[in-house]
Design a protein around this motif. Structure first.
Motif, PDB file in Angstrom:
ATOM      1  N   CYS A 115      32.630  42.127  40.073  1.00  0.00           N
ATOM      2  CA  CYS A 115      32.302  41.253  40.945  1.00  0.00           C
ATOM      3  C   CYS A 115      33.457  41.449  41.873  1.00  0.00           C
ATOM      4  CB  CYS A 115      33.122  39.671  40.207  1.00  0.00           C
ATOM      5  SG  CYS A 115      31.073  39.065  38.759  1.00  0.00           S
ATOM      6  N   VAL A 116      33.126  41.256  42.991  1.00  0.00           N
ATOM      7  CA  VAL A 116      34.569  41.101  44.140  1.00  0.00           C
ATOM      8  C   VAL A 116      34.473  40.157  44.755  1.00  0.00           C
ATOM      9  CG1 VAL A 116      35.046  42.467  46.172  1.00  0.00           C
ATOM     10  CG2 VAL A 116      33.447  43.049  43.798  1.00  0.00           C
ATOM     11  N   SER A 117      35.749  39.896  45.348  1.00  0.00           N
ATOM     12  CA  SER A 117      35.801  38.217  45.574  1.00  0.00           C
ATOM     13  C   SER A 117      35.893  38.376  47.225  1.00  0.00           C
ATOM     14  CB  SER A 117      37.269  37.341  45.744  1.00  0.00           C
ATOM     15  OG  SER A 117      37.893  38.524  45.813  1.00  0.00           O
ATOM     16  N   HIS A 118      36.065  39.445  47.748  1.00  0.00           N
ATOM     17  CA  HIS A 118      36.264  39.208  49.359  1.00  0.00           C
ATOM     18  C   HIS A 118      35.933  40.362  49.680  1.00  0.00           C
ATOM     19  CE1 HIS A 118      40.351  39.171  48.687  1.00  0.00           C
ATOM     20  NE2 HIS A 118      40.661  39.365  49.954  1.00  0.00           N
ATOM     21  N   THR A 176      29.123  32.156  32.308  1.00  0.00           N
ATOM     22  CA  THR A 176      27.877  32.383  33.045  1.00  0.00           C
ATOM     23  C   THR A 176      28.955  32.349  34.464  1.00  0.00           C
ATOM     24  OG1 THR A 176      26.574  31.055  31.915  1.00  0.00           O
ATOM     25  CG2 THR A 176      27.144  29.732  34.320  1.00  0.00           C
ATOM     26  N   ILE A 177      28.552  33.327  35.444  1.00  0.00           N
ATOM     27  CA  ILE A 177      30.309  33.193  36.965  1.00  0.00           C
ATOM     28  C   ILE A 177      29.225  31.978  37.738  1.00  0.00           C
ATOM     29  CG2 ILE A 177      30.607  35.223  38.318  1.00  0.00           C
ATOM     30  CD1 ILE A 177      29.177  37.351  36.228  1.00  0.00           C
ATOM     31  N   LYS A 178      30.620  31.496  37.868  1.00  0.00           N
ATOM     32  CA  LYS A 178      30.343  30.169  39.568  1.00  0.00           C
ATOM     33  C   LYS A 178      30.868  31.092  40.586  1.00  0.00           C
ATOM     34  CE  LYS A 178      29.682  25.716  36.395  1.00  0.00           C
ATOM     35  NZ  LYS A 178      29.818  24.638  36.448  1.00  0.00           N
ATOM     36  N   ALA A 179      30.328  31.255  41.171  1.00  0.00           N
ATOM     37  CA  ALA A 179      31.016  30.838  42.758  1.00  0.00           C
ATOM     38  C   ALA A 179      31.213  29.732  43.632  1.00  0.00           C
ATOM     39  CB  ALA A 179      30.475  31.644  44.177  1.00  0.00           C
ATOM     40  N   ASN A 212      35.654  32.454  45.612  1.00  0.00           N
ATOM     41  CA  ASN A 212      36.477  31.784  44.266  1.00  0.00           C
ATOM     42  C   ASN A 212      35.522  32.156  42.740  1.00  0.00           C
ATOM     43  OD1 ASN A 212      38.759  32.152  45.951  1.00  0.00           O
ATOM     44  ND2 ASN A 212      39.614  30.235  44.931  1.00  0.00           N
ATOM     45  N   TYR A 213      36.168  33.380  41.421  1.00  0.00           N
ATOM     46  CA  TYR A 213      35.204  32.987  40.731  1.00  0.00           C
ATOM     47  C   TYR A 213      35.434  32.045  39.027  1.00  0.00           C
ATOM     48  CZ  TYR A 213      32.655  36.984  42.812  1.00  0.00           C
ATOM     49  OH  TYR A 213      31.627  37.283  43.762  1.00  0.00           O
ATOM     50  N   TYR A 223      39.487  30.559  35.831  1.00  0.00           N
ATOM     51  CA  TYR A 223      39.771  30.857  37.085  1.00  0.00           C
ATOM     52  C   TYR A 223      40.348  32.027  38.052  1.00  0.00           C
ATOM     53  CZ  TYR A 223      39.651  28.159  41.559  1.00  0.00           C
ATOM     54  OH  TYR A 223      39.476  27.639  43.064  1.00  0.00           O
ATOM     55  N   HIS A 224      39.386  32.451  39.071  1.00  0.00           N
ATOM     56  CA  HIS A 224      39.732  33.476  39.847  1.00  0.00           C
ATOM     57  C   HIS A 224      40.309  33.297  41.036  1.00  0.00           C
ATOM     58  CE1 HIS A 224      40.619  38.175  40.722  1.00  0.00           C
ATOM     59  NE2 HIS A 224      40.751  38.223  40.124  1.00  0.00           N
ATOM     60  N   ALA A 225      41.274  32.798  41.485  1.00  0.00           N
ATOM     61  CA  ALA A 225      41.683  32.281  42.829  1.00  0.00           C
ATOM     62  C   ALA A 225      41.552  33.979  43.965  1.00  0.00           C
ATOM     63  CB  ALA A 225      42.685  31.398  42.931  1.00  0.00           C
ATOM     64  N   ALA A 226      41.524  34.896  43.603  1.00  0.00           N
ATOM     65  CA  ALA A 226      40.961  36.082  44.261  1.00  0.00           C
ATOM     66  C   ALA A 226      42.493  35.645  45.578  1.00  0.00           C
ATOM     67  CB  ALA A 226      40.065  35.862  44.875  1.00  0.00           C
ATOM     68  N   ASP A 227      42.448  35.757  46.255  1.00  0.00           N
ATOM     69  CA  ASP A 227      43.758  36.044  47.486  1.00  0.00           C
ATOM     70  C   ASP A 227      44.005  34.911  48.280  1.00  0.00           C
ATOM     71  OD1 ASP A 227      44.070  38.732  47.296  1.00  0.00           O
ATOM     72  OD2 ASP A 227      43.132  39.463  49.148  1.00  0.00           O
ATOM     73  N   SER A 228      43.657  33.611  47.382  1.00  0.00           N
ATOM     74  CA  SER A 228      43.070  31.973  48.476  1.00  0.00           C
ATOM     75  C   SER A 228      44.625  31.891  48.285  1.00  0.00           C
ATOM     76  CB  SER A 228      42.506  31.049  47.599  1.00  0.00           C
ATOM     77  OG  SER A 228      41.176  31.518  47.547  1.00  0.00           O
ATOM     78  N   HIS A 229      45.348  31.823  49.189  1.00  0.00           N
ATOM     79  CA  HIS A 229      45.750  30.071  49.665  1.00  0.00           C
ATOM     80  C   HIS A 229      46.045  29.107  49.023  1.00  0.00           C
ATOM     81  CE1 HIS A 229      46.816  33.045  53.902  1.00  0.00           C
ATOM     82  NE2 HIS A 229      46.132  33.518  52.640  1.00  0.00           N
TER      83      HIS A 229
END
Length: 355
Positions: A115-118, A176-179, A212-213, A223-229
């Motif tokens: 999985c890649v976020s962005h 289960t992967i939720k976008a 995000n995932y 919960y993976h917020a990736a690079d979210s501000h």
């Protein structure tokens, strides 16, 4: 192993040294048996993580195997660079890689999904894609539209690609992967189209470039917020989902830049998500965004009795393992120090008792 200095070259040094941890972590992950009612994750640097479940489902997310600055070059950023666009600064940012490579991507096995976020290259990595594609022929490649378009351009077979947008769900093994919506302004100002750059416009749709995932497992949800501000919409995600562990992109923002979540906003994020554990990541990887995560712990100690929801921060180390719920009350990771079997056999260099 070189026998004399005549056997040593730059290439031999590189091949004998990198990745610095060799296959040590690969072997640890493969050997780990996750208990029922739990999940384990390993931090691979930046926002890269490996998730392993009790059912032996393995998800790789955002593993980056590249590097930052290696030369001073011209000393200037390229025209249109997102940091230039946000700050109006022309001088090159000194984003040197700060952490070792703790995993060998070409020794990766048994991955069920990448999985890649962005779209940013410290998350979307061609080396990782090549290794997973070769070593894990059944693995799915999951990401937003522009991430998948990049994989397609790199040659990842079409049948492996899955485009997701907020609201989509993909079942991979027992996970289960939720976008979910991403809140990454830095990604929003990244645009490869010269006309868009010159016009100073923003890309058309965040959902095409970043998500995000939420990884739902039988042992809890990550919960993976990736690079979210920081965003108020974190509360929406927390209202609509059970979130046990949350990862947030923490860092020390340079002057004139808002790119990483600050220590106070890591706590706000956890509170809004109603997470039980919050773990800062990303602060480790770039020297110019390096931060001290103990700042988060100290702020939490000051504020914990006034927070709306009960949670704990966890300060990780790259290459380290976190198991939920076993580690949910720990505040900090420590590497294995070894010597559990000390004095189980007679030591042959005994110290005097007075020492």
């Amino acid at each position: 192993m070189a026998k004399t200095i005549n056997d040593v070259s730059r290439n031999s040094w590189i091949l004998s040294t990198f990745p610095e941890w060799g296959t040590y972590l690969n072997e640890e992950i493969a050997a780990t048996k996750v208990k029922a009612g739990s999940f384990s994750i390993w931090w691979l640097g930046c926002t890269g993580i490996w998730l392993k479940t009790h059912e032996d489902t393995n998800i790789l997310c955002d593993l980056w195997c590249g590097t930052g600055k290696q030369t001073h070059g011209t000393g200037k950023m390229k025209a249109g660079h997102q940091m230039m666009r946000m700050s109006g600064c022309q001088n090159q940012q000194p984003n040197l890689r700060n952490q070792p490579f703790v995993i060998d991507p070409f020794a990766i096995k048994d991955v069920d999904a990448l999985c890649v976020s962005h779209i940013h290259s410290d998350h979307l990595d061609i080396n990782t894609a090549a290794a997973v594609n070769k070593n894990c022929p059944e693995a799915k490649f999951i990401g937003p539209k522009e991430v998948v378009a990049t994989w397609r351009k790199w040659g990842v077979p079409e049948e492996k690609l899955i485009v997701v947008k907020p609201g989509d769900e993909v079942k991979v093994g027992a996970v289960t992967i939720k976008a979910m919506e991403a809140f990454d302004r830095t990604a929003l100002v990244t645009e490869s189209d010269p006309e868009v750059k010159l016009a100073g416009k923003l890309p058309q749709d965040m959902d095409k470039i970043a998500v995000n995932y939420l990884f739902e497992t039988s042992g809890g949800n990550l919960y993976h917020a990736a690079d979210s501000h920081y965003a108020n919409e974190f509360a929406k995600h927390g209202n609509e989902n059970q979130i046990d562990v949350a990862l947030g992109a923490y860092g020390e923002n340079p002057r004139g830049i808002t790119d990483k979540v600050t220590s106070i906003d890591i706590l706000r994020m956890a509170e809004s998500l109603r997470a039980k554990v919050v773990i800062p990541v990303h602060y480790d990887i770039w020297t110019n965004f390096y931060a001290d995560p103990k700042e988060i712990t100290e702020l939490w100690r000051l504020r914990k009795d006034r927070l709306q929801y009960d949670f704990k921060p966890f300060i990780w180390q790259v290459g380290g393992k976190f198991t939920y719920p076993e580690d949910k009350d720990r505040l900090e990771f420590m590497y294995d120090r070894g010597f559990e079997d000390v004095f189980t056999k007679e030591n042959d260099v005994p110290f005097p008792s007075f020492l």
